[in-house]
Design a protein around this motif. Sequence first.
Motif, mmCIF file in Angstrom:
data_model
loop_
_atom_site.group_PDB
_atom_site.id
_atom_site.type_symbol
_atom_site.label_atom_id
_atom_site.label_comp_id
_atom_site.label_asym_id
_atom_site.label_seq_id
_atom_site.Cartn_x
_atom_site.Cartn_y
_atom_site.Cartn_z
ATOM 1 N N TYR A 1 0.619 5.049 -1.985
ATOM 2 C CA TYR A 1 0.826 6.452 -1.576
ATOM 3 C C TYR A 1 1.968 7.418 -2.249
ATOM 4 O O TYR A 1 1.942 8.365 -2.319
ATOM 5 N N ARG A 2 3.069 6.314 -2.285
ATOM 6 C CA ARG A 2 4.298 6.976 -3.001
ATOM 7 C C ARG A 2 3.924 7.396 -4.761
ATOM 8 O O ARG A 2 4.216 8.678 -4.874
ATOM 9 N N THR B 1 0.870 -1.197 0.012
ATOM 10 C CA THR B 1 -0.025 -0.233 0.112
ATOM 11 C C THR B 1 1.040 1.073 -0.043
ATOM 12 O O THR B 1 0.352 2.274 -0.456
ATOM 13 N N GLY B 2 2.086 1.125 0.429
ATOM 14 C CA GLY B 2 3.085 2.368 0.570
ATOM 15 C C GLY B 2 3.409 2.911 -1.003
ATOM 16 O O GLY B 2 3.531 4.094 -1.107
ATOM 17 N N ASP C 1 4.172 9.894 10.205
ATOM 18 C CA ASP C 1 3.176 8.731 10.365
ATOM 19 C C ASP C 1 2.453 8.801 11.611
ATOM 20 O O ASP C 1 1.321 7.969 11.799
ATOM 21 N N ALA D 1 5.756 11.504 0.088
ATOM 22 C CA ALA D 1 4.552 10.319 0.420
ATOM 23 C C ALA D 1 4.172 10.391 1.786
ATOM 24 O O ALA D 1 2.583 10.560 2.167
ATOM 25 N N SER D 2 5.013 10.893 2.843
ATOM 26 C CA SER D 2 4.837 11.298 4.087
ATOM 27 C C SER D 2 3.853 12.200 4.536
ATOM 28 O O SER D 2 2.957 12.268 5.193
ATOM 29 N N ARG E 1 9.938 10.666 9.614
ATOM 30 C CA ARG E 1 8.858 9.991 9.079
ATOM 31 C C ARG E 1 7.969 9.336 10.153
ATOM 32 O O ARG E 1 6.807 9.385 9.949
ATOM 33 N N SER F 1 0.307 11.541 2.459
ATOM 34 C CA SER F 1 -0.458 10.569 2.863
ATOM 35 C C SER F 1 -1.162 10.734 4.311
ATOM 36 O O SER F 1 -2.024 10.032 4.792
ATOM 37 N N ARG G 1 0.446 1.196 6.912
ATOM 38 C CA ARG G 1 0.561 1.943 8.165
ATOM 39 C C ARG G 1 -0.855 1.752 8.953
ATOM 40 O O ARG G 1 -1.126 1.832 10.203
ATOM 41 N N ASP G 2 -1.986 1.401 8.015
ATOM 42 C CA ASP G 2 -3.130 1.144 8.701
ATOM 43 C C ASP G 2 -4.076 0.059 7.975
ATOM 44 O O ASP G 2 -5.182 0.146 8.166
ATOM 45 N N ARG H 1 -0.055 12.086 12.839
ATOM 46 C CA ARG H 1 -0.961 12.815 12.087
ATOM 47 C C ARG H 1 -2.436 12.456 12.694
ATOM 48 O O ARG H 1 -2.564 11.309 13.563
ATOM 49 N N ARG I 1 -6.288 9.870 1.821
ATOM 50 C CA ARG I 1 -6.474 8.254 2.466
ATOM 51 C C ARG I 1 -7.860 8.006 1.778
ATOM 52 O O ARG I 1 -7.725 6.817 1.365
HETATM 53 O O1 DC Z 1 5.946 2.168 3.369
HETATM 54 P P1 DC Z 1 6.354 3.038 2.602
HETATM 55 O O2 DC Z 1 7.681 3.563 3.062
HETATM 56 O O3 DC Z 1 6.527 2.758 1.151
HETATM 57 O O4 DC Z 1 5.565 4.391 2.626
HETATM 58 C C1 DC Z 1 5.415 5.414 1.955
HETATM 59 C C2 DC Z 1 4.592 6.584 2.881
HETATM 60 O O5 DC Z 1 3.301 6.266 2.575
HETATM 61 C C3 DC Z 1 4.956 6.516 4.375
HETATM 62 O O6 DC Z 1 5.173 7.785 4.781
HETATM 63 C C4 DC Z 1 3.595 6.085 5.131
HETATM 64 C C5 DC Z 1 2.727 6.174 4.062
HETATM 65 N N1 DC Z 1 1.725 5.133 4.149
HETATM 66 C C6 DC Z 1 0.458 5.442 4.911
HETATM 67 O O7 DC Z 1 0.168 6.525 5.358
HETATM 68 N N2 DC Z 1 -0.417 4.194 4.671
HETATM 69 C C7 DC Z 1 -0.074 3.264 4.314
HETATM 70 N N3 DC Z 1 -0.997 2.207 4.590
HETATM 71 C C8 DC Z 1 1.032 2.984 3.730
HETATM 72 C C9 DC Z 1 1.887 3.965 3.455
#
Ligand code: DC
Length: 218
Positions: free
Chosen positions: A37-38, A33-34, A178, A93-94, A174, A97, A124-125, A181, A103
Amino acid sequence: MSYVITIDGPAGAGKSSVAKKAAEILGIKYLDTGAIYRAIALILAKSEIMPDNEEFLREALSEIRIELRENGVLVNDFDVTSEIRTPEVDALASIYSALPVVRSALLGLQQEQVNYGSIIAEGRDVGSVVFPNAKVKFFLTATPEARAKRRYDERVKKGENADFNEILAAIIQRDKNDSGREISPLSVPDGAIYLDTSDMSEQEAVNFVVDKVNEALK
Ligand code: DC
């Protein structure tokens, strides 16, 4: 019947490599999922749509098409797989996101992946918000120093310039973004199995995850 496994945790805890390998062993799909967001952050920044412009953001998000492939991500048919793995996109992305409008726009895309078969989702979620009814949930973490050391070793191995203290500072920043927020902060989902990988090899973490999943599927 398809099932979902989730792995949440901070940057650099080894979630992607563990999820990828566990998916292979379990014969299910891996959902990064990251990467979504990226990809979104990259395209929004390139289109000069600022994080504080909610109206433009909403409009742009409704027009962006994201396609997940076995080994990559396409945005509006354009392959951004390698472009999203830079320190600049880490930071973008941080920021993007953390926005509720981003979201909510990406929730459906993540959830519909289960229509194509069982998945192991990493983020992350994913255990708390995206797939609260997952079969097994994990929270994978490691100390900031252990995570920075892994990122440092990865960069050195690729022949890239790396500064340990810079990487550590970026990881701490980060984590702060993360976790701090308002919407979907990084947290241990209800019922998640907590795993600190600071002193574990990747293979040990993979075995742990696969064993727990196989136990739950019995
Ligand atoms: O896991 P990653 O480093 O590729 O994630 C990139 C950014 O996206 C990181 O700042 C957190 C965010 N992210 C998020 O908020 N929710 C997710 N499910 C996955 C990533």
